[in-house]
Design an enzyme around this catalytic site. Structure first.
Site, PDB file in Angstrom:
ATOM      1  N   ASP A 359      38.285  41.212  39.934  1.00 48.50           N
ATOM      2  CA  ASP A 359      37.623  40.379  38.935  1.00 48.50           C
ATOM      3  C   ASP A 359      38.556  39.280  38.423  1.00 48.50           C
ATOM      4  O   ASP A 359      38.186  38.106  38.360  1.00 48.50           O
ATOM      5  CB  ASP A 359      37.165  41.260  37.768  1.00 48.50           C
ATOM      6  N   ASP A 439      29.719  45.153  35.249  1.00 50.83           N
ATOM      7  CA  ASP A 439      30.408  45.436  33.991  1.00 50.83           C
ATOM      8  C   ASP A 439      29.747  46.581  33.235  1.00 50.83           C
ATOM      9  O   ASP A 439      30.301  47.068  32.246  1.00 50.83           O
ATOM     10  CB  ASP A 439      30.448  44.179  33.119  1.00 50.83           C
TER      11      ASP A 439
END
Length: 538
Positions: A359, A439
Site C-alpha cells: 500500500d 482496508d
C-alpha cells in the site's frame, strides 16, 4: 448458490485489485461566465484543477474577471498557435491533446495570458505533470468539458468575461463519520460471524482449529485458508494486477465490474441466507437431482441476482446507486471475512505487513518512478490510468479525492459516501469519500482470527474486543492525518500497526503468545473447560 472454490477465486481476484486509499476533499471549481462583462447574465460551469498547482480564489467575490478568448481551434502546443492579436491579459480556452497540460500552460504564460482553460471532449480530470514544471507556473490552469464551452457561447454570445474560483470544502464532513461506522461495524460483525456456530452445517468455529478427519474436509479447509506461502503469492499478484490496471484501465475495469457483480450477488445471498435459515416457517422444499431444495432459498437467490443486476445497469447513477453499491460491498466484505480463515497469527502478521508495504509503495514511492510523478494507487483508485494528459489519448489523473466527474467507469471496490458540497456538486456531480474494501477485509481477517481464538480458548472475547477497538483507533488516526494533510491516505498505514500491536500485546500479557502465534497447529485438550494446556497437533 453455495459458496465454492469458484467464488473464492473471484473474491480473491477482486480483493487484490485495490487495497484502498481513503480519500476526501475536492478539486472541482466553477467558471463563472458573464455576457459582455456584466453581471446581468451569468452562467456557471464545472471545471476541475490540480490543487498542487496555482491555487484558485475561494469565492466569486475574490476572483478576478478576465476576457475569455476562445482558441478551441488549436491545442496551443507551439508558439505558432498563438493568434497574431496575442492572448495578453485574457483567459484562454484551448483544446486538449497533442502535448502535456504543462506545455500548454507554459506557452500561455510566456504570452502573458492570465489563465488557461483546456476543453476536453472526453472525461475531465485535474491536470498533472512533473513537480519541477508546475512549480514554475504562475497562472491558474483548469479543465472544462468542450460541450460546456459550446453551451456557454450559445447562451452568452462571443463576447464573454469569466472568472475562476473554487468554493472551500469543509475539513469535517458527515461522510467521514458514516464511513467510520460502516467500516467498524462491518469488521466487528464479519469477525463475530466468523466465530459463531453455523446451524446449517453443524460445525462450530472451534472446528477450524481441529485436524481434518477426512480428505474432503481437508481440501475444503485448505481452499479457505491463507498460508504464509499463499500470502506471499497473493501480494505478488496484487502488485502485478494494480500495474496492469494502471496501464490497461479502460479494458480491465469491465472485467472487475463483472467479477464484482457475481461476487456481490453470491455474498448477498450467503449473508441473507444465514438469517433466512433461522426462520422456522415457510420451509417448503422441492426435489432436484436427488436433493431437496427450499423454495424460499431459491427465491432469495433470484432476488440477490436481481439486486446485483440493478446495480450493473445503474452503476453510474451517483445520486442514489451508491446506497445499493455500499450494501453489496458490505455483504462482500462480511462474506469474505466469514469464508477466508487465517490459520494462525503468523499468517496474519505476514499478510498485513506485506500489504502495508504494498500500500505504501504504490501510494508514496511510485511517484518517484512514474513518468508523470503521480501515485499509481491514487490514479487507479480515482478511475484513471496511465496517459495522464501526456498524450492526446487516455484519461487524465485525479490525485485527490473526488470521484470522476464524467460517466467513465469506476472500480467497484470501495465504500462510497457522498460529501456535502452543494455549491459544486450541482455543477460537477457528487464528490465522494472513499474507503477501499481491502482496508476493511485485511485487518478484518486478523480481527476474525482473534474472534475464533477467543472461542477456542474460552477467553470471553477479550482478543476480539480489543482488536476491534484497535481497528477503530486506526481509522480515527487515518481521518486525523487525512484532515491535517488534505491528501489521500493509505489506511493500512495506520490500521496494521494498531491491530497487530494490540493483538500481540494481548497475547503476550495473557502468556498465550506461543499458542496465539501457532494457531491451528495447536489443539486444546479441554477447549470448553478451564484447562489452558495445549499440545501440538502435528
Amino acid at each position: 448458490m453455495a459458496l465454492g472454490s469458484g467464488w473464492r477465486s473471484a473474491a480473491l481476484a477482486l480483493l487484490l485489485l485495490l487495497l484502498g486509499v481513503l480519500q476526501a476533499g475536492a478539486q472541482e471549481g466553477i467558471l463563472a461566465a458573464f455576457s459582455n462583462g456584466t453581471a446581468s447574465t451569468i452562467k456557471e460551469f464545472c471545471i476541475v484543477y490540480n490543487s498542487q498547482w496555482m491555487p484558485f480564489p475561494k469565492s466569486l467575490r475574490n476572483a478576478t474577471l478576465y476576457q475569455l478568448q476562445d482558441l478551441t481551434n488549436t491545442t496551443l502546443c507551439n508558439s505558432t498557435d498563438v493568434p497574431p492579436e496575442g492572448i495578453k491579459d485574457n483567459l484562454v480556452v484551448v483544446m486538449r491533446g497533442n502535448c502535456t497540460f504543462i506545455r500548454k500552460a507554459q506557452i500561455a504564460q510566456m504570452n502573458l495570458a492570465k489563465a488557461l482553460v483546456v476543453a476536453s471532449v472526453d472525461s475531465i480530470f485535474p491536470p498533472s505533470g512533473n513537480q519541477s514544471d508546475y512549480e514554475e507556473l504562475k497562472i491558474p490552469v483548469a479543465i472544462i468539458s468542450h460541450i460546456d464551452v459550446l453551451s456557454m457561447e450559445k447562451m452568452l454570445g462571443k463576447q464573454i468575461s469569466a472568472a475562476l474560483y473554487s468554493p472551500p470544502v469543509p475539513p469535517l464532513d458527515y461522510s467521514i463519520l458514516i464511513i467510520f461506522i460502516i467500516a467498524v461495524v462491518t469488521v466487528a460483525l464479519g469477525s463475530y460471524w466468523s466465530g459463531i456456530e453455523d446451524p446449517s452445517s453443524g460445525n462450530s468455529a472451534t472446528s477450524d482449529y481441529r485436524a481434518p478427519t477426512s480428505g474432503g474436509d481437508k481440501s475444503e479447509a485448505l481452499s479457505a485458508t491463507l498460508t504464509p506461502v499463499t500470502v506471499v503469492v497473493f501480494v505478488i499478484v496484487c502488485s502485478v494486477m494494480i500495474v496492469l490496471l494502471y496501464f490497461f484501465y479502460k479494458w480491465l475495469v469491465f472485467v472487475i465490474i463483472s467479477i464484482f457483480s457475481l461476487a456481490a450477488a453470491i455474498s448477498l445471498y450467503n449473508c441473507l441466507a444465514a438469517l433466512v435459515k433461522r426462520i422456522p416457517y415457510c420451509k417448503c422444499k422441492f426435489p432436484f437431482h436427488n436433493r431437496r431444495i427450499e423454495i424460499r432459498l431459491v427465491l432469495l437467490g433470484v432476488l440477490c441476482v436481481a439486486v446485483s443486476a440493478v446495480w450493473v445497469v445503474f452503476r453510474n447513477e451517483d445520486r442514489w446507486v451508491w446506497i445499493l453499491h455500499d450494501c453489496l460491498g458490505i455483504a462482500f466484505c462480511l462474506n469474505f471475512m466469514k469464508t477466508l480463515k487465517m490459520p494462525h497469527f503468523k499468517s496474519c502478521v505476514i499478510l498485513l505487513i506485506l500489504l502495508l508495504i504494498y500500500d505504501v509503495f504504490f501510494v508514496f514511492i511510485t511517484p518517484f518512478i512514474t513518468r508523470n510523478h503521480e501515485s499509481i494507487m491514487v490514479e487507479v483508485a480515482a478511475g484513471s490510468g496511465s496517459g495522464s494528459g501526456e498524450k492526446n489519448t487516455g484519461n487524465n489523473l485525479m490525485e485527490l479525492a473526488v470521484q470522476p466527474l464524467a460517466h467513465n467507469e469506476k472500480l467497484p471496490v470501495v465504500i462510497r459516501v457522498p460529501r456535502l458540497v452543494p455549491s459544486v456538486a450541482t455543477l460537477c456531480g457528487i464528490p465522494f469519500s472513499l474507503l477501499g474494501f481491502g482496508d476493511i477485509i485485511v485487518p478484518g481477517l486478523l480481527v476474525a482470527y482473534c474472534r475464533r481464538f477467543d472461542v477456542r480458548t474460552n477467553a470471553s472475547s477479550i482478543y476480539f474486543i480489543l482488536c476491534t477497538i484497535a481497528y477503530a483507533v486506526g481509522m480515527v488516526l487515518t481521518f486525523v492525518v487525512l484532515i491535517l494533510t488534505k491528501m489521500a491516505q493509505p489506511a493500512l498505514l495506520y490500521l496494521v500497526p494498531c491491530t497487530l500491536i494490540t493483538s500481540a500485546v494481548t497475547a503476550w500479557s495473557r502468556k498465550e503468545m506461543k499458542m496465539f502465534w501457532a494457531g491451528s497447529g495447536y489443539e486444546m485438550i479441554n477447549p470448553v473447560g478451564t484447562s489452558e494446556e495445549a499440545v501440538e497437533a502435528h
